[in-house]
Motif scaffolding. Structure first.
Motif, short mmCIF file in Angstrom:
data_model
loop_
_atom_site.label_atom_id
_atom_site.label_comp_id
_atom_site.label_asym_id
_atom_site.label_seq_id
_atom_site.Cartn_x
_atom_site.Cartn_y
_atom_site.Cartn_z
N ASP A 1 0.86 -1.18 0.00
CA ASP A 1 0.00 0.00 0.00
C ASP A 1 0.89 1.23 0.00
N ALA A 2 0.50 2.25 -0.73
CA ALA A 2 1.25 3.50 -0.78
C ALA A 2 0.31 4.65 -0.51
N GLY A 3 0.87 5.77 -0.05
CA GLY A 3 0.03 6.92 0.23
C GLY A 3 0.82 8.16 0.54
N ILE A 4 0.10 9.20 0.93
CA ILE A 4 0.70 10.50 1.22
C ILE A 4 0.49 10.85 2.69
N ILE A 5 1.37 11.73 3.19
CA ILE A 5 1.39 12.12 4.60
C ILE A 5 1.34 13.64 4.68
N MET B 1 5.50 10.82 1.80
CA MET B 1 4.81 9.65 1.26
C MET B 1 5.28 8.41 2.00
N PHE B 2 4.50 7.32 1.87
CA PHE B 2 4.83 6.09 2.58
C PHE B 2 4.45 4.88 1.74
N VAL B 3 5.09 3.75 2.07
CA VAL B 3 4.67 2.43 1.59
C VAL B 3 4.67 1.49 2.78
N GLN B 4 3.78 0.51 2.76
CA GLN B 4 3.71 -0.47 3.84
C GLN B 4 3.10 -1.76 3.32
N THR B 5 3.35 -2.83 4.05
CA THR B 5 2.80 -4.13 3.67
C THR B 5 2.59 -4.97 4.91
N ASP B 6 1.63 -5.89 4.85
CA ASP B 6 1.41 -6.85 5.93
C ASP B 6 2.41 -7.99 5.78
N ILE B 7 3.19 -8.23 6.83
CA ILE B 7 4.14 -9.34 6.80
C ILE B 7 3.65 -10.52 7.65
N ALA B 8 2.56 -10.32 8.36
CA ALA B 8 1.89 -11.34 9.15
C ALA B 8 0.47 -10.84 9.38
N PRO B 9 -0.46 -11.69 9.84
CA PRO B 9 -1.85 -11.24 10.01
C PRO B 9 -2.01 -9.98 10.85
N ILE C 1 0.87 -7.90 11.76
CA ILE C 1 2.12 -7.14 11.76
C ILE C 1 2.32 -6.46 10.41
N VAL C 2 2.67 -5.17 10.47
CA VAL C 2 2.88 -4.34 9.28
C VAL C 2 4.31 -3.81 9.31
N ALA C 3 4.94 -3.76 8.15
CA ALA C 3 6.25 -3.14 8.01
C ALA C 3 6.18 -2.08 6.93
N GLY C 4 6.94 -1.02 7.08
CA GLY C 4 6.86 0.03 6.08
C GLY C 4 8.02 1.00 6.13
N MET C 5 7.95 1.95 5.22
CA MET C 5 8.99 2.97 5.05
C MET C 5 8.33 4.26 4.61
N GLU C 6 8.92 5.39 5.03
CA GLU C 6 8.41 6.70 4.66
C GLU C 6 9.56 7.58 4.18
N ILE C 7 9.24 8.61 3.45
CA ILE C 7 10.17 9.70 3.17
C ILE C 7 9.38 10.99 3.35
N LYS C 8 9.88 11.87 4.21
CA LYS C 8 9.08 13.06 4.48
C LYS C 8 9.97 14.24 4.89
N TYR C 9 9.46 15.42 4.58
CA TYR C 9 10.08 16.67 5.02
C TYR C 9 9.52 16.99 6.41
N SER C 10 10.40 17.34 7.34
CA SER C 10 9.99 17.55 8.73
C SER C 10 10.71 18.75 9.32
N GLN C 11 9.93 19.73 9.81
CA GLN C 11 10.50 20.92 10.44
C GLN C 11 10.62 20.69 11.94
N LYS C 12 11.81 20.98 12.47
CA LYS C 12 12.08 20.79 13.90
C LYS C 12 12.74 22.05 14.44
N GLY C 13 13.12 22.02 15.73
CA GLY C 13 13.80 23.16 16.32
C GLY C 13 13.22 23.53 17.67
N TYR D 1 -2.62 10.22 7.25
CA TYR D 1 -2.11 9.31 6.23
C TYR D 1 -3.27 8.93 5.32
N TYR D 2 -3.05 9.09 4.01
CA TYR D 2 -4.09 8.72 3.05
C TYR D 2 -3.53 7.66 2.10
#
Length: 202
Positions: free
Chosen positions: A23-27, A52-60, A62-74, A197-198
Motif C-alpha cells: 500500500d502506498a500513500g501521502i502524509i 509519502m509512505f509504503v507499507q505491507t502486511d508481513i503477518a496477520p 504485523i505491518v512493516a513500512g517505510m516513509e520519506i518526508k520533510y519535517s520541520q524541527k527546532g 495518512y491517506y
C-alpha cells in the motif's frame, strides 16, 4: 552526499509503491518540537511535515513500512509576561527523514507503531530579536539525525488514518549545550507529531 541519500530513498519508496503487495500513500501534518539541552523547555516550536509512505502486511497482525518526508524541527523561547524584555530566539531546522517502522495491529482500525528515522538536515536558521543571526555567529548543526520513535495510528476512514508519534534523537543536532544532562552534552531534537495518512489505490 545529501542528494544521493535523498534520491536513493525516494527511488526505493517509489519502486515499492508499484509492487502489488504494498500500500502506498501521502502524509501531511505538523510537529510540536523542542530541543533537549538548550534550556528552553516545552514544545513551543511548531513545524510542518509532509511526504509519502509504503507499507505491507508481513503477518496477520504485523505491518512493516517505510516513509520519506520533510519535517520541520527546532525550538523557540516562549514569551514570558513576567520577563517581557527577554530576547526572542527561534531555532528552525528542516530535515528529510526516512522512517523505517514495524507496527502491531491491536484491532481492525488501530495499530501501535515503532521504528527508527534517519534524517539529513537540508536547511537551518536561527533568529533573535534583531532578525536572522548571521552565518558566522550561528552554531554548527550536524548533517545527520537519528530518531527512534513510538506511536499510535487509527483508521478513521477506509483509506485515511491519523498518526500520533513521539521521537527523540540519539545523535545531537549540535555539539553545543546549555546543560549537562541527556548524554551530558549536545542538543537533541525532541518531537511530537500528528499527521494524516491517506492510502492511494486499493
Amino acid at each position: 552526499m545529501k542528494r544521493i541519500f535523498i534520491a536513493t530513498a525516494f527511488l526505493f519508496i517509489v519502486n515499492f509503491a508499484f509492487a502489488q503487495r504494498f500500500d502506498a500513500g501521502i502524509i501531511a501534518g505538523f510537529n510540536g518540537t523542542q530541543v533537549e539541552g538548550d534550556n528552553l523547555k516545552g514544545y513551543h516550536k511548531a513545524g510542518l511535515l509532509a511526504g509519502m509512505f509504503v507499507q505491507t502486511d508481513i503477518a496477520p497482525a504485523i505491518v512493516a513500512g517505510m516513509e520519506i518526508k520533510y519535517s520541520q524541527k527546532g525550538s523557540r523561547r516562549p514569551f514570558d509576561p513576567k520577563q517581557p524584555d527577554t530576547d526572542k530566539y527561534v531555532m528552525k531546522l528542516g530535515y528529510i527523514d526516512i522512517p523505517l517502522f514495524m507496527a502491531f495491529r491491536t484491532n481492525d482500525k488501530s495499530m501501535i507503531i515503532g521504528g527508527i528515522a534517519p534524517g539529513v538536515l537540508i536547511h537551518s536558521k536561527e533568529v533573535n530579536s534583531d532578525g536572522e543571526i548571521p552565518e558566522p555567529d550561528r552554531q554548527d548543526f550536524n548533517t545527520f539525525d537519528l530518531q527512534p520513535f513510538v506511536g499510535f495510528q487509527f483508521d478513521f476512514l477506509e483509506h485515511a488514518s491519523v498518526d500520533l508519534r513521539f521521537a527523540l534523537s540519539v545523535i545531537p543536532s549540535s555539539d553545543k549545550s546549555e546543560t549537562n544532562y541527556y548524554f551530558h552534552n549536545g542538543l537533541f531534537n525532541n518531537v511530537i507529531s500528528l499527521a494524516f495518512y491517506y492510502r492511494l489505490g486499493r
